[in-house]
Design an enzyme around this catalytic site. Structure first.
Site, mmCIF file in Angstrom:
data_model
loop_
_atom_site.group_PDB
_atom_site.id
_atom_site.type_symbol
_atom_site.label_atom_id
_atom_site.label_comp_id
_atom_site.label_asym_id
_atom_site.label_seq_id
_atom_site.Cartn_x
_atom_site.Cartn_y
_atom_site.Cartn_z
ATOM 1 N N SER A 136 1.139 -1.206 -0.007
ATOM 2 C CA SER A 136 0.166 0.402 0.010
ATOM 3 C C SER A 136 0.779 1.169 0.390
ATOM 4 O O SER A 136 1.695 1.357 -0.997
ATOM 5 C CB SER A 136 -0.870 -0.372 1.241
ATOM 6 N N ASP A 170 -9.795 -4.817 -6.205
ATOM 7 C CA ASP A 170 -8.619 -4.308 -5.021
ATOM 8 C C ASP A 170 -9.706 -2.295 -5.222
ATOM 9 O O ASP A 170 -9.375 -1.475 -6.318
ATOM 10 C CB ASP A 170 -7.460 -3.442 -5.391
ATOM 11 N N HIS A 207 -7.340 -5.156 -1.569
ATOM 12 C CA HIS A 207 -6.716 -4.617 -1.294
ATOM 13 C C HIS A 207 -5.323 -6.064 -0.382
ATOM 14 O O HIS A 207 -4.115 -5.704 -0.138
ATOM 15 C CB HIS A 207 -6.888 -2.623 -0.352
#
Length: 730
Positions: free
Chosen positions: A600, A675, A707
């Site tokens: 991320s 995602d 995600h």
């Protein structure tokens, strides 16, 4: 040029075939020892305390009963609900429950279905404890969301199909509070995607203490741009209707600078069934992240933010007269801490906020007239949580008072102001208090001690019983290499870091290094806390693992945190590069074999580091990375970067997408095709930019994964692919 990979996005199928032709990745089996469920901490079941704190409710292991236990002894007192003994309606099992404020009823739910990170729909049932009667919450709507009891337990407000409904339990009647809800247009009583994700909001309905009024937020997302993600048939969650043609999931997602939902506040009178609009004159208001009634009062406290999120204004609102009064303004030269409005604690005669106005985060107590009554804490440390104030006036907090690597739970004496630590000075502790603060569960861990849970009597600070010590984990991982804390210099600042060396470490050898980090604003990876994960498998495989918290991370005051404002990726990259160079000078490190990875924001920072001028990184693995902040959601991005129109240069410089001409390292990109947070477009656009520079990279995608890339052993596959990639490149 170091980059030698021959896999392009167009040849993605070949990538998968190449992996498959090598057989099962050898790291998958090794990783299982360090990943879930093998590394799972045993946590005492979260108790649902009764108001006096002397007892609590829990769901039985077979999900068929709700049982009341004694807080002090932990012994069963009685069965409150039993699936096999209900009247009117029968169900086989439940997944969870909610106790009404007066303790007379339960809301039970089953067939839970997740929507986003926090939201879900389910089939809810109302259970009247004394009469043993179980009835569906709604007979008109098969699935419901965010049901909220009135304070007297006689009514429930809930959401179905984007509208709010009111169930009067005594009369078994159901009436609509709103009727204009429509998918992808208007949402009543529920946050939209970006509110849920970035304001941690799950519901937007508040009952007045006297049970006469409901206040709620309406989210008009009609003008928010749509975003679509493909849905495939996949090995993990197969759905044959997509076997020939992919489907599509479409939802509203505002990227930086685009239109947000228009959020408005309303009140609904239970008796007259009339709705009133509550308006604010300040045109700067963009967000309403929180609404909550003052306990025992008639007014609603409403937190509002401007679009830049550097001005918080709190209003006291009378929902019946719709009179609005400003009682607090908190402004910042950067951004207002989300904790200021997320962790606000309301008491009958005052409220308490967290603020870093002094340079460190501390507690401030205000009266409802808006007057500052006192600053509760002070000093060169951050208060990281406020647990409340007991009847004697003693205050309970969590803070970094013994150093940023630690979290200590402390008591502030009402009479003397003396601070007493209730947990060890070193390590990481947190507390969960009963509603009346007469007991609390203390959770403590350190690098060498797995989480230990103890029940404490607050007044005497006396341990009542040990709830869980996770001795199993301590024994299982007793031979792990030690995680050592070090400091590394960057631009004259001492950065906190840890290093994990192989168990058979030989100082005469020169080892490859994997650096891992997250680096996002306010985050911390380097803490004295228990954590067993893929890093230890990497150490077992012969790597030295290093993690450093650079500028922009938390626990070290406002200036260290906010230096990255409007300039994400700049100081973070300087710090990670400096750490790599200093680590590379260690006699047992091969400076030509240093890799970087992150997930991320950590994936974003990995790409920034690989694109740094004279980057010291030979290879990197970026998982679910942001590649241009213009592609990420409005609330998070603009909090730290302002809008693209206000900060064009900052957006240009902060985008890895714009620096692919400098990306000369080996790279593996990993992402999930579903995602909904960091969209796959980030990775796809990055690969396209690489190709424009005649540079290529390896890719691994996970069909229909979000995600987190979780389920069907996919997490192990992510890390196995990462370690295999590093084994060939480092």
């Amino acid at each position: 040029m170091k980059l030698k990979s021959v896999i392009t996005l167009i040849a993605l199928l070949a990538t998968i075939t190449t992996y498959a032709s090598k057989g099962v990745n050898p790291y998958i089996g090794k990783l299982s020892h360090y990943l879930h469920p093998e590394n799972a901490v045993t946590t005492p079941s979260r108790p649902y305390y009764t108001p006096d704190g002397e007892s609590y409710l829990q769901l039985s292991a077979d999900h068929k009963r709700v049982v009341k236990f004694s807080t002090v002894t932990g012994k069963e007192i009685e069965t409150v609900f039993d699936c096999s003994k209900t009247r009117e309606t029968s169900i086989e099992s439940v997944q969870g429950f909610i106790l009404s404020p007066d303790g007379s009823r339960l809301l039970l739910y089953r067939n839970y279905k997740s929507i986003y990170r926090r939201s879900y729909t389910a089939e809810f049932y109302v259970f009247e404890i004394k009469r043993n009667i179980l009835l569906p919450l709604s007979t008109e709507h098969p699935r419901q969301q965010v049901p909220v009891f009135s304070n007297d337990g006689l009514m429930v407000a809930f959401v179905a199909d984007n509208n709010i409904y009111l169930k009067k339990l005594i009369f078994n009647t159901e009436v609509p509070v709103t009727t204009d809800g429509e998918y992808n247009k208007v949402i009543n009583g529920l946050p939209d995607w970006v509110y849920e994700e970035e304001f941690k909001s799950t519901g937007s309905i508040a009952w007045s203490p006297d049970n006469t009024t409901i206040c709620y937020l309406k989210y008009n997302e009609t003008d928010v741009p749509l975003y679509s993600l493909p849905i495939y048939d996949s090995y993990c969650r197969p759905d044959k209707k997509y076997s020939l043609y992919p489907g599509e999931f479409t939802y509203k997602y505002p990227v930086a600078g685009e239109r947000n939902s228009i959020v408005t506040l309303h009140s609904y009178d239970i008796d007259t069934r009339k709705t009133k609009n509550i308006t604010f004159e300040d045109s700067r208001i963009e967000y309403i992240p929180r609404i909550e009634y003052i306990p025992g009062g008639s007014n609603l406290l409403v937190s509002t933010l401007n679009r830049e999120q550097n001005r918080l204004e709190v209003y006291s609102v009378n929902p019946k007269s719709t009179v609005v009064k400003s009682i607090l303004v908190e402004e910042s030269k950067t951004w207002v801490l989300p904790e200021t409005y997320e962790n606000m604690i309301l008491s009958p005669d005052h409220f308490v906020i967290l603020s870093n106005r002094s340079g460190f985060t501390h507690l401030y107590q205000y009266g409802y007239s808006g007057a500052l009554e006192r600053q509760i804490t002070s000093g060169d440390y951050d208060v990281t949580d406020y647990y409340g104030t007991d009847k004697a006036g003693n205050t309970y907090i969590q803070s970094t008072s013994t150093g940023p690597l630690n979290r200590v739970v402390s008591k502030i004496d009402a009479k003397t102001g003396k601070i007493t630590n209730l947990s060890p000075d070193n390590g990481t502790a947190s507390a969960t208090f009963t509603p009346s603060l007469n007991y609390y569960t203390l959770r403590y861990s350190s690098v060498t001690v797995p989480p230990v849970f103890r029940l404490i009597e607050t007044a005497k600070n006396k341990e009542i019983r040990l709830l869980e010590d996770n001795a199993r984990l301590a024994a299982k991982y007793r031979d792990l290499p030690k995680k050592e804390f070090i400091t590394v210099n960057s631009d004259g600042l001492a950065l906190n870091a840890y290093i994990i060396k192989p168990a058979d470490f030989d100082p005469s050898r020169r080892y490859p290094v994997i650096m891992t980090q997250y680096s996002g604003p306010g985050s911390q990876q380097v803490t004295d806390s228990w954590s067993v994960d893929w890093q230890y498998c990497a150490a077992e495989a012969g790597y030295i693992v290093v993690c450093a918290d650079g500028r922009g991370t938390g626990g070290r005051g406002r200036d260290f945190l906010t230096v990255t404002y409007k300039n994400l990726g700049h100081y973070e990259t300087i710090d990670q590069v400096n750490v790599a160079r200093e680590i590379g000078r260690l006699p047992y490190v091969d400076a030509s074999r240093i890799g970087m990875t992150g997930w991320s924001f950590g994936g974003y920072e990995t790409l920034m580091c690989l694109s740094a001028i004279d980057s010291p990184f030979a290879a990197g693995v970026a998982i679910a990375p942001v590649t241009d902040w213009r592609l990420y959601d409005s609330i998070y991005t603009e909090r730290y970067m302002a809008t693209p129109a206000m900060n064009e240069e900052g957006y240009n410089e902060s985008a890895p997408l714009n620096h692919t001409d400098r990306m000369n390292s080996e790279l593996l990109l990993i992402y999930g095709t579903a995602d909904d947070n960091v969209h796959p477009a980030n990775s796809v656009e990055y690969v396209s930019s690489l190709q424009a520079q005649n540079r290529l990279c390896s890719m691994l995608l996970f069909p229909n994964m979000n995600h987190s890339i979780n389920g069907c052993n996919s997490r192990a596959q992510v890390y196995a692919a990462m370690l295999e990639f590093f084994s060939t490149k480092l």
